[in-house]
Motif scaffolding. Structure first.
Motif, mmCIF file in Angstrom:
data_model
loop_
_atom_site.group_PDB
_atom_site.id
_atom_site.type_symbol
_atom_site.label_atom_id
_atom_site.label_comp_id
_atom_site.label_asym_id
_atom_site.label_seq_id
_atom_site.Cartn_x
_atom_site.Cartn_y
_atom_site.Cartn_z
ATOM 1 N N GLY B 25 34.776 43.824 39.797
ATOM 2 C CA GLY B 25 33.914 42.829 40.412
ATOM 3 C C GLY B 25 34.229 42.602 41.877
ATOM 4 N N LYS B 26 35.485 42.837 42.231
ATOM 5 C CA LYS B 26 35.879 42.654 43.624
ATOM 6 C C LYS B 26 35.515 43.852 44.498
ATOM 7 C CE LYS B 26 39.876 39.554 43.192
ATOM 8 N NZ LYS B 26 41.362 39.527 43.173
ATOM 9 N N GLY B 27 34.874 44.833 43.910
ATOM 10 C CA GLY B 27 34.434 45.957 44.705
ATOM 11 C C GLY B 27 35.213 47.242 44.477
ATOM 12 N N ARG B 28 36.285 47.155 43.707
ATOM 13 C CA ARG B 28 37.038 48.383 43.435
ATOM 14 C C ARG B 28 36.282 49.241 42.436
ATOM 15 N NH1 ARG B 28 39.996 50.439 44.293
ATOM 16 N NH2 ARG B 28 42.176 50.306 43.825
ATOM 17 N N HIS B 29 36.501 50.531 42.502
ATOM 18 C CA HIS B 29 35.865 51.418 41.549
ATOM 19 C C HIS B 29 36.792 51.616 40.363
ATOM 20 C CE1 HIS B 29 32.759 54.602 40.811
ATOM 21 N NE2 HIS B 29 33.621 54.790 39.839
ATOM 22 N N PHE B 30 36.208 51.568 39.177
ATOM 23 C CA PHE B 30 37.046 51.650 37.980
ATOM 24 C C PHE B 30 37.939 52.889 37.972
ATOM 25 C CE2 PHE B 30 37.865 52.941 33.594
ATOM 26 C CZ PHE B 30 38.478 51.796 33.121
ATOM 27 N N THR B 31 37.388 54.009 38.367
ATOM 28 C CA THR B 31 38.143 55.261 38.329
ATOM 29 C C THR B 31 39.357 55.239 39.234
ATOM 30 O OG1 THR B 31 35.900 56.057 38.727
ATOM 31 C CG2 THR B 31 37.531 57.633 37.909
ATOM 32 N N SER B 32 39.337 54.399 40.215
ATOM 33 C CA SER B 32 40.460 54.400 41.154
ATOM 34 C C SER B 32 41.479 53.323 40.792
ATOM 35 C CB SER B 32 39.945 54.176 42.584
ATOM 36 O OG SER B 32 39.600 52.827 42.786
ATOM 37 N N LEU B 33 41.280 52.648 39.695
ATOM 38 C CA LEU B 33 42.249 51.633 39.279
ATOM 39 C C LEU B 33 43.453 52.299 38.615
ATOM 40 C CD1 LEU B 33 39.992 48.857 37.695
ATOM 41 C CD2 LEU B 33 40.940 48.987 39.998
ATOM 42 N N GLY B 34 44.605 51.674 38.775
ATOM 43 C CA GLY B 34 45.816 52.172 38.138
ATOM 44 C C GLY B 34 46.330 51.170 37.136
ATOM 45 N N ILE B 35 47.183 51.652 36.272
ATOM 46 C CA ILE B 35 47.745 50.779 35.240
ATOM 47 C C ILE B 35 48.486 49.609 35.863
ATOM 48 C CG2 ILE B 35 49.545 50.672 33.478
ATOM 49 C CD1 ILE B 35 48.710 53.421 32.581
ATOM 50 N N ARG B 36 49.325 49.915 36.838
ATOM 51 C CA ARG B 36 50.096 48.848 37.473
ATOM 52 C C ARG B 36 49.209 47.815 38.135
ATOM 53 N NH1 ARG B 36 55.653 51.500 37.898
ATOM 54 N NH2 ARG B 36 56.716 49.543 38.259
ATOM 55 N N GLU B 37 48.166 48.316 38.777
ATOM 56 C CA GLU B 37 47.240 47.420 39.465
ATOM 57 C C GLU B 37 46.607 46.436 38.475
ATOM 58 O OE1 GLU B 37 44.334 49.722 41.405
ATOM 59 O OE2 GLU B 37 43.680 48.132 42.746
ATOM 60 N N VAL B 38 46.193 46.952 37.352
ATOM 61 C CA VAL B 38 45.535 46.107 36.360
ATOM 62 C C VAL B 38 46.515 45.087 35.788
ATOM 63 C CG1 VAL B 38 44.402 46.093 34.113
ATOM 64 C CG2 VAL B 38 43.830 47.846 35.779
ATOM 65 N N THR B 39 47.695 45.553 35.433
ATOM 66 C CA THR B 39 48.666 44.620 34.850
ATOM 67 C C THR B 39 49.060 43.554 35.879
ATOM 68 O OG1 THR B 39 50.456 46.124 35.456
ATOM 69 C CG2 THR B 39 49.607 46.282 33.227
ATOM 70 N N ARG B 40 49.171 43.971 37.122
ATOM 71 C CA ARG B 40 49.506 42.995 38.157
ATOM 72 C C ARG B 40 48.444 41.903 38.211
ATOM 73 N NH1 ARG B 40 48.954 45.850 42.907
ATOM 74 N NH2 ARG B 40 50.397 47.315 41.942
ATOM 75 N N GLN B 41 47.186 42.323 38.257
ATOM 76 C CA GLN B 41 46.086 41.362 38.294
ATOM 77 C C GLN B 41 46.090 40.456 37.060
ATOM 78 O OE1 GLN B 41 43.458 40.785 40.474
ATOM 79 N NE2 GLN B 41 42.569 39.281 39.088
ATOM 80 N N ALA B 42 46.534 41.010 35.944
ATOM 81 C CA ALA B 42 46.539 40.226 34.707
ATOM 82 C C ALA B 42 47.768 39.326 34.624
ATOM 83 C CB ALA B 42 46.495 41.160 33.499
ATOM 84 N N GLY B 43 48.694 39.492 35.558
ATOM 85 C CA GLY B 43 49.917 38.706 35.503
ATOM 86 C C GLY B 43 50.791 39.091 34.330
ATOM 87 N N VAL B 44 50.956 40.376 34.149
ATOM 88 C CA VAL B 44 51.665 40.898 32.986
ATOM 89 C C VAL B 44 52.511 42.070 33.441
ATOM 90 C CG1 VAL B 44 51.250 42.324 30.954
ATOM 91 C CG2 VAL B 44 50.069 40.141 31.203
#
Lengths: 209, 209
Positions: B25-44
DNA sequence: ACACAATGTGCACAAGTGTACACATATCAG
DNA sequence: CTGATATGTGTACACTTGTGCACATTGTGT
């Protein structure tokens, strides 16, 4: 006087752009490509990248420009080959499909860019599509096939045509070019889409008002 | 008996999926997301990811499933609200636009996935669209609005409708939801696309043979 | 021929990445 | 309650990444 220079100007630049395109052609998404990845594919040292591009967005924008050239070539061929109106859509779709297959990577890049994460690239591709649609409108008007449509309605029709074809692109790029049966299906369906749209356009004014 | 458990089952799972969606939603493309990035955003912590997903493709597939739910909700609302046939398209487009804005991230994810790099996700989204198109065909047949069309032709028409609307999605997601003027333009244009298509469908048989 | 600009290379480094492993804690079945 | 199982955490490591810097090579205008 040097018969063969070891380093032509812009050689690495082309190698880099081709490398990016090649990677896209192999199924990678442009947005997920990195500078190192591209230079590696190009057989060039990473820092060379900066001699030609500021960042990945930059190389993307330049690819959009080249994409424009590919589209113009396609239009030119269509204009030269589509003579009689009755076969217009079959011919056009055929030309489109063969160009899409010949420049697979370019069209993949285009399909990706429509929802990519760089606003600039997105806008560039969108702009190419608008140009394409307006040229199509010109051609149709010149052929006197759509005299009953107002300029606005004609533009809308062409817009819808271009969108439909662009969407078929994602179908086409999803199957291998050798799978003739599937390609044939896509060709037929796309042609019917266009026919449906033009039947709609032909009867448009009857309905409105 | 514990009134409030500190850790609900599947809580982190949801946090991760929401995190991925938020980033998209913030403009990033799903394919360019990384595991660490997602967990960081989730606070996990990064390793938690593996308790719920095997890799990024996996989480993507589960998002496709949730996307399916969103689409069903949208269809249900459309069925409930679209009563008289003459306003059918305006209403439907309106409902679509409001859902697209309310679930912006989901629809962004959908638009991206159509040309994404995971074949599985791509196929999943495509399948959702097919389902949507076939439901639409059912509804139209039930409303007795398209009796003159063969099943195949009706299916094609609905396919084209769904594609056109999906393409409008990329227009819509490109402008901010507050830019009412632009949104209104998109609404009008999409509605006209659909009208054009249905005018085509209404006159389809006259043309063919 | 020569100096300058453009282009290519090698090296370095801080930061980020995926993921394995061992351990802690919460939930649930008996 | 008690163990088993699911879920969360901390640490660690080998790699990759973007990019700055100094230096080598090439092409060009004069």
């Amino acid at each position: 006087m040097s018969e063969r220079t070891k380093r032509k100007p812009g050689e690495t630049r082309d190698k880099l752009m081709n490398a990016a395109l090649t990677l896209v052609g192999k199924g990678r998404h442009f947005t997920s490509l990195g500078i190192r990845e591209v230079t590696r594919q190009a057989g060039v040292v990473p820092t060379s990248f900066y001699r030609h591009f500021r960042n990945m967005d930059d190389i993307g924008l330049q690819l959009v420009d080249e994409l424009g050239l590919v589209l113009r070539r396609m239009m030119r061929e269509a204009r030269a080959n589509v003579l009689q109106a009755d076969k217009l859509m079959e011919e056009s779709v055929g030309i489109f499909i063969s160009h899409a297959q010949a420049n697979r990577s370019f069209f993949l890049f285009m399909a990706q860019g429509l929802a990519g994460e760089s606003r600039a690239i997105q806008e560039g591709i969108r702009s190419e599509m608008r140009y394409f649609a307006s040229e199509l409108a010109n051609d149709l008007r010149r052929l006197k096939l759509v005299d009953h449509l107002s300029d606005g309605d004609l533009e809308m029709t062409c817009d819808l045509v271009v969108r439909s074809v662009a969407f078929s692109l994602t179908d086409l790029l999803g199957v291998s070019a050798e799978d003739e049966y599937q390609v044939e299906q896509i060709r037929k369906r796309t042609t019917r889409f266009l026919q449906l749209i033009f039947v709609g356009a032909a009867n448009w004014n009857n309905k409105r008002s």
